[in-house]
Design a protein around this motif. Structure first.
Motif, PDB file in Angstrom:
ATOM      1  N   ILE A  42      48.762  54.333  36.434  1.00 57.33           N
ATOM      2  CA  ILE A  42      49.655  55.015  35.381  1.00 57.33           C
ATOM      3  C   ILE A  42      49.959  55.426  34.137  1.00 57.33           C
ATOM      4  N   LYS A  43      48.760  54.583  33.478  1.00 57.40           N
ATOM      5  CA  LYS A  43      48.210  54.876  32.114  1.00 57.40           C
ATOM      6  C   LYS A  43      47.617  56.618  32.225  1.00 57.40           C
ATOM      7  N   GLY A  44      46.979  57.306  33.362  1.00 63.36           N
ATOM      8  CA  GLY A  44      46.534  58.333  33.002  1.00 63.36           C
ATOM      9  C   GLY A  44      44.977  57.313  32.976  1.00 63.36           C
ATOM     10  N   GLN A  45      44.350  56.430  33.175  1.00 61.17           N
ATOM     11  CA  GLN A  45      42.996  56.012  32.872  1.00 61.17           C
ATOM     12  C   GLN A  45      42.040  55.782  34.620  1.00 61.17           C
ATOM     13  N   GLU A  46      42.864  56.741  35.345  1.00 62.35           N
ATOM     14  CA  GLU A  46      42.437  57.063  36.603  1.00 62.35           C
ATOM     15  C   GLU A  46      40.813  57.235  36.537  1.00 62.35           C
ATOM     16  N   GLN A  47      40.089  57.907  35.745  1.00 57.51           N
ATOM     17  CA  GLN A  47      38.541  57.756  36.150  1.00 57.51           C
ATOM     18  C   GLN A  47      38.052  57.044  35.358  1.00 57.51           C
ATOM     19  N   TYR A  48      38.656  55.861  35.369  1.00 59.63           N
ATOM     20  CA  TYR A  48      38.067  54.509  34.386  1.00 59.63           C
ATOM     21  C   TYR A  48      38.115  53.668  35.265  1.00 59.63           C
ATOM     22  N   ILE A  49      38.647  53.403  36.766  1.00 60.96           N
ATOM     23  CA  ILE A  49      39.438  52.605  38.014  1.00 60.96           C
ATOM     24  C   ILE A  49      37.570  52.350  38.205  1.00 60.96           C
ATOM     25  N   PRO A  50      37.392  51.129  38.558  1.00 61.39           N
ATOM     26  CA  PRO A  50      36.208  50.082  38.989  1.00 61.39           C
ATOM     27  C   PRO A  50      36.622  49.749  40.488  1.00 61.39           C
ATOM     28  N   GLN A  51      35.423  49.400  40.738  1.00 56.12           N
ATOM     29  CA  GLN A  51      34.970  49.141  41.899  1.00 56.12           C
ATOM     30  C   GLN A  51      35.473  47.009  42.478  1.00 56.12           C
ATOM     31  N   VAL A  52      35.839  46.807  42.903  1.00 55.51           N
ATOM     32  CA  VAL A  52      36.536  45.212  43.049  1.00 55.51           C
ATOM     33  C   VAL A  52      35.272  45.133  43.609  1.00 55.51           C
ATOM     34  N   ALA A  53      34.531  43.656  43.647  1.00 54.02           N
ATOM     35  CA  ALA A  53      34.414  42.488  44.509  1.00 54.02           C
ATOM     36  C   ALA A  53      34.430  41.462  44.008  1.00 54.02           C
ATOM     37  N   ILE A  54      34.762  40.386  44.638  1.00 49.73           N
ATOM     38  CA  ILE A  54      35.589  39.007  45.151  1.00 49.73           C
ATOM     39  C   ILE A  54      34.325  37.667  45.312  1.00 49.73           C
ATOM     40  N   LEU A  55      34.891  36.608  44.947  1.00 50.45           N
ATOM     41  CA  LEU A  55      33.939  35.598  45.085  1.00 50.45           C
ATOM     42  C   LEU A  55      34.935  34.254  45.320  1.00 50.45           C
ATOM     43  N   PRO A  56      35.167  34.180  46.205  1.00 48.30           N
ATOM     44  CA  PRO A  56      36.062  33.041  46.858  1.00 48.30           C
ATOM     45  C   PRO A  56      36.190  31.599  46.370  1.00 48.30           C
ATOM     46  N   LEU A  57      37.931  31.391  45.723  1.00 47.76           N
ATOM     47  CA  LEU A  57      37.400  30.133  44.916  1.00 47.76           C
ATOM     48  C   LEU A  57      39.172  29.696  45.837  1.00 47.76           C
ATOM     49  N   GLY A  58      39.639  30.686  46.331  1.00 47.19           N
ATOM     50  CA  GLY A  58      41.343  29.482  46.519  1.00 47.19           C
ATOM     51  C   GLY A  58      40.813  29.130  47.496  1.00 47.19           C
ATOM     52  N   THR A  59      42.206  29.345  48.689  1.00 40.57           N
ATOM     53  CA  THR A  59      42.496  27.902  49.752  1.00 40.57           C
ATOM     54  C   THR A  59      41.951  28.711  51.236  1.00 40.57           C
ATOM     55  N   GLY A  60      42.708  30.624  50.695  1.00 39.49           N
ATOM     56  CA  GLY A  60      42.628  31.061  51.994  1.00 39.49           C
ATOM     57  C   GLY A  60      41.816  32.452  52.026  1.00 39.49           C
ATOM     58  N   ASN A  61      41.481  33.230  51.164  1.00 39.66           N
ATOM     59  CA  ASN A  61      41.010  33.860  50.723  1.00 39.66           C
ATOM     60  C   ASN A  61      40.777  34.933  52.555  1.00 39.66           C
ATOM     61  N   ASP A  62      41.834  35.391  52.568  1.00 36.80           N
ATOM     62  CA  ASP A  62      41.332  36.156  53.998  1.00 36.80           C
ATOM     63  C   ASP A  62      41.016  38.049  53.722  1.00 36.80           C
ATOM     64  N   LEU A  63      41.684  38.044  52.570  1.00 35.35           N
ATOM     65  CA  LEU A  63      40.753  39.775  51.999  1.00 35.35           C
ATOM     66  C   LEU A  63      39.363  39.297  51.978  1.00 35.35           C
ATOM     67  N   SER A  64      39.168  38.289  51.032  1.00 32.87           N
ATOM     68  CA  SER A  64      37.906  37.900  50.734  1.00 32.87           C
ATOM     69  C   SER A  64      36.992  38.556  52.052  1.00 32.87           C
ATOM     70  N   ASN A  65      37.303  37.436  52.752  1.00 27.01           N
ATOM     71  CA  ASN A  65      37.053  37.294  54.393  1.00 27.01           C
ATOM     72  C   ASN A  65      36.556  38.912  55.125  1.00 27.01           C
ATOM     73  N   THR A  66      37.698  39.496  54.876  1.00 30.41           N
ATOM     74  CA  THR A  66      37.584  40.786  55.567  1.00 30.41           C
ATOM     75  C   THR A  66      36.848  41.930  54.549  1.00 30.41           C
ATOM     76  N   MET A  67      36.614  41.127  53.475  1.00 29.07           N
ATOM     77  CA  MET A  67      35.403  42.400  52.640  1.00 29.07           C
ATOM     78  C   MET A  67      34.034  41.927  52.654  1.00 29.07           C
ATOM     79  N   GLY A  68      33.704  40.899  53.023  1.00 29.23           N
ATOM     80  CA  GLY A  68      32.446  40.196  53.601  1.00 29.23           C
ATOM     81  C   GLY A  68      32.194  39.839  52.793  1.00 29.23           C
ATOM     82  N   TRP A  69      32.948  38.628  51.541  1.00 31.88           N
ATOM     83  CA  TRP A  69      32.727  38.114  51.062  1.00 31.88           C
ATOM     84  C   TRP A  69      32.480  36.938  50.830  1.00 31.88           C
TER      85      TRP A  69
END
Length: 562
Positions: A290-317
């Motif tokens: 929204i701020k116009g900083q789309e060229q600086y958008i990072p890629q996101v990895a996950i280290l699962p520390l929560g209880t369910g972690n379904d998104l982390s599981n989906t992404m192979g972490w």
């Protein structure tokens, strides 16, 4: 002695006994109070030293391995260590250590050039036992004393006898993870360029190497088993401390502004937390767009520390991090991960009523939306965690509480006859609902802490659930016990279909709902789920199981066919 001249020694004996009894009671109390006063006084002095110090000190009552003070060289059981440089000192040597040793520098002075030379920063003693000398290739840190050296940037270790002026003053190359580290001289150069009102960071970044992809660590110290604080210190030891953020102290939106100082599309973010923490970070990334900083958008990895972690599981972490993987291996996995996209959805909840002036509730969904038993369990869990958050710091306890509420709902059935209370539309087409208690709208392949609900038991040919195809999978469950059967692969869900847009109308009554684990009780309303945007994620393939591997290969075949 009485008037008749006789004495009564029993009276004096009683007084003597009372005196010593009083002493035996009062003296331990006085000693305890004095020790408590001295302890509190030491804590105040220690906190004052920590506050003024340039080191990131952490006090410990017992070191986990044989440790020696870097000042007095004596063996210590308790004391302080620096999270950034790894310096270990006895409590009495803290002030001397502050004066004698420098910590890792976030920024260094340079000569104005695009690249400045940087020598090793050596700290003597307490080197990892698994390390080897870069000169003679023999194991370091084996002697029972303060010995050998370690560079706090490249993590190279050298024996005392192998340390020479040539290696002591040579340029540090930042070691194995040089492509992930933001060098101190880079930030110094950036600071100078901003003073000169120049923003061409590309030439400066080229000096860091073609494969330079710096990483930013965002850790939630309140997630899961409270391992975040330990991980923060370990990441600060391996990287530049400026790259590591505690989300309980710094909001993601502020931490991600570091990406704007890095080359376009180069940064990677490792989120240490549960699915809720990941969603929090992805929301902050949307704010950057929204701020116009789309060229600086990072890629996101996950280290699962929560209880369910379904998104982390989906992404192979993986389903949960228990400390069994070293920080070095985690960073290596991030370096090797591949880019992938994740659909993000807009969930709009509009209350019914002609005179309702309140704005619709709007949520962003990454994982799933549900109405029924699993939302009720999440609502009960959330209510009790808000009352006593200290009791919910363990994954085992959290899952036990979920199990308790699931068992309770099996007996009470608070969500029965849901099919009579709601209407479901998939891409504008009304769907017939059998006898159900719950409806789940899925964006990712996993649900309920690791269950691939859409594929089910695999006895029917259903298309694989994908998180980047712009489609939602909609399933129904009969009762809470049906949810449990699905999780242990003893039953299939009621598959209601796939759609680009889902519309659900709650006609009457009040029902529990949730979006990505955020539950609430909702009255009559209309829920509309539409596509919002994509998130750039990192997918780590080596952690997946055989079933997941086959699913992934089939998905790749589908992509090739597309």
């Amino acid at each position: 002695k009485e008037s008749d001249g006789r004495s009564y020694p029993g009276v004096f004996a009683d007084w003597n006994l009372a005196f010593w009894t009083l002493c035996s009671v009062v003296l331990p109390i006085l000693i305890t109070l004095w020790c408590s006063f001295q302890r509190s006084r030491r804590q105040v002095l220690r906190r004052d030293i920590f506050r003024k110090s340039k080191h990131d000190w952490r006090y410990t009552d017992l070191f986990s391995q044989p440790t020696y003070c870097c000042v007095c060289t004596q063996h210590i059981l308790q004391g302080a260590f620096c999270n950034c440089c790894g310096l270990c000192v006895d409590e009495g040597c803290l002030k001397k250590a502050d004066r004698r040793f420098l910590c890792k520098e976030i920024m260094t002075r340079n000569d104005g050039g695009a690249r400045s030379s940087m020598t090793h920063h050596w700290i003597r003693g307490n080197v990892p036992l698994c390390s080897c000398c870069v000169m003679c290739k023999q194991q370091c840190g084996t002697q029972p004393k303060l010995c050998d050296y370690r560079c706090v940037w490249c993590q190279y270790t050298v024996h005392d006898e192998c340390m020479q002026n040539s290696i002591k003053n040579e340029t540090c190359n930042f070691g194995e993870f040089r492509n992930l580290i933001i060098p101190p001289y880079y930030l110094s150069a950036i600071s100078q360029m901003r003073k000169d009102k120049r923003t061409d960071y590309g030439k400066l970044a080229s000096s860091c190497g073609e494969q330079w992809a710096p990483i930013i660590i965002l850790a939630n110290t309140r997630s899961g088993n409270n391992m975040g604080e330990t991980l923060l210190g370990q990441f600060k030891t391996m990287l530049n401390p400026v790259q590591v953020f505690d989300l309980t102290k710094t909001a993601p939106a502020k931490a991600l502004q570091l990406c704007t100082l890095l080359p376009c599309n180069s940064a990677r973010v490792l989120v240490c937390g549960g699915d809720g923490t990941v969603g929090w970070v992805l929301d902050a990334i949307d704010e950057m767009k929204i701020k116009g900083q789309e060229q600086y958008i990072p890629q996101v990895a996950i280290l699962p520390l929560g209880t369910g972690n379904d998104l982390s599981n989906t992404m192979g972490w993986g389903a949960a991090y228990a400390g069994d993987v070293t920080v070095e291996q985690i960073l290596q996995n991030v370096m090797e991960a591949d880019g992938n996209k994740l659909d993000r959805w807009k969930v709009q909840v509009t209350n019914k009523g002609y005179y309702n002036l309140r704005k619709p509730k709007v949520f962003t969904m990454n994982n799933y939306f549900s109405i029924g038993p699993d939302a009720l369990m999440a609502l009960n869990f959330h209510a009790h965690r808000e009352k006593t958050p200290s009791l919910f710091s363990s994954r085992i306890i959290n899952k036990a509480v979920y199990f308790f509420y699931g068992t309770k709902d099996c007996l009470v059935q608070e969500c029965k006859d849901l099919n009579k209370k709601v209407e479901l539309e998939l891409d504008g087409e009304k769907i017939y609902l059998p006898n159900l208690e719950g409806i789940i709208v899925l964006n990712i392949g996993y649900w309920g802490g690791g269950c691939r609900i859409w594929e089910g038991m695999g006895d029917e040919p259903y298309p694989l659930a994908r998180h980047d195809d712009g489609l939602l999978e909609v399933v129904g469950v009969h009762v809470s016990f049906h949810c449990a059967q699905i999780q242990v692969k003893l039953a299939n869900p009621v598959r209601l279909g796939q759609a680009h847009t889902v519309r659900l109308i709650l006609k009457s009554s009040k029902m529990p709902m949730q979006v990505d684990g955020e539950p609430w009780a909702q009255g009559p309303c209309t829920v509309t789920i539409t596509h919002k945007t994509h998130a750039l994620m990192l997918y780590h393939s080596s952690e997946q199981s055989d079933d997941d591997a086959s699913s992934t290969s089939e998905q790749e075949d589908i992509k090739i066919g597309d």
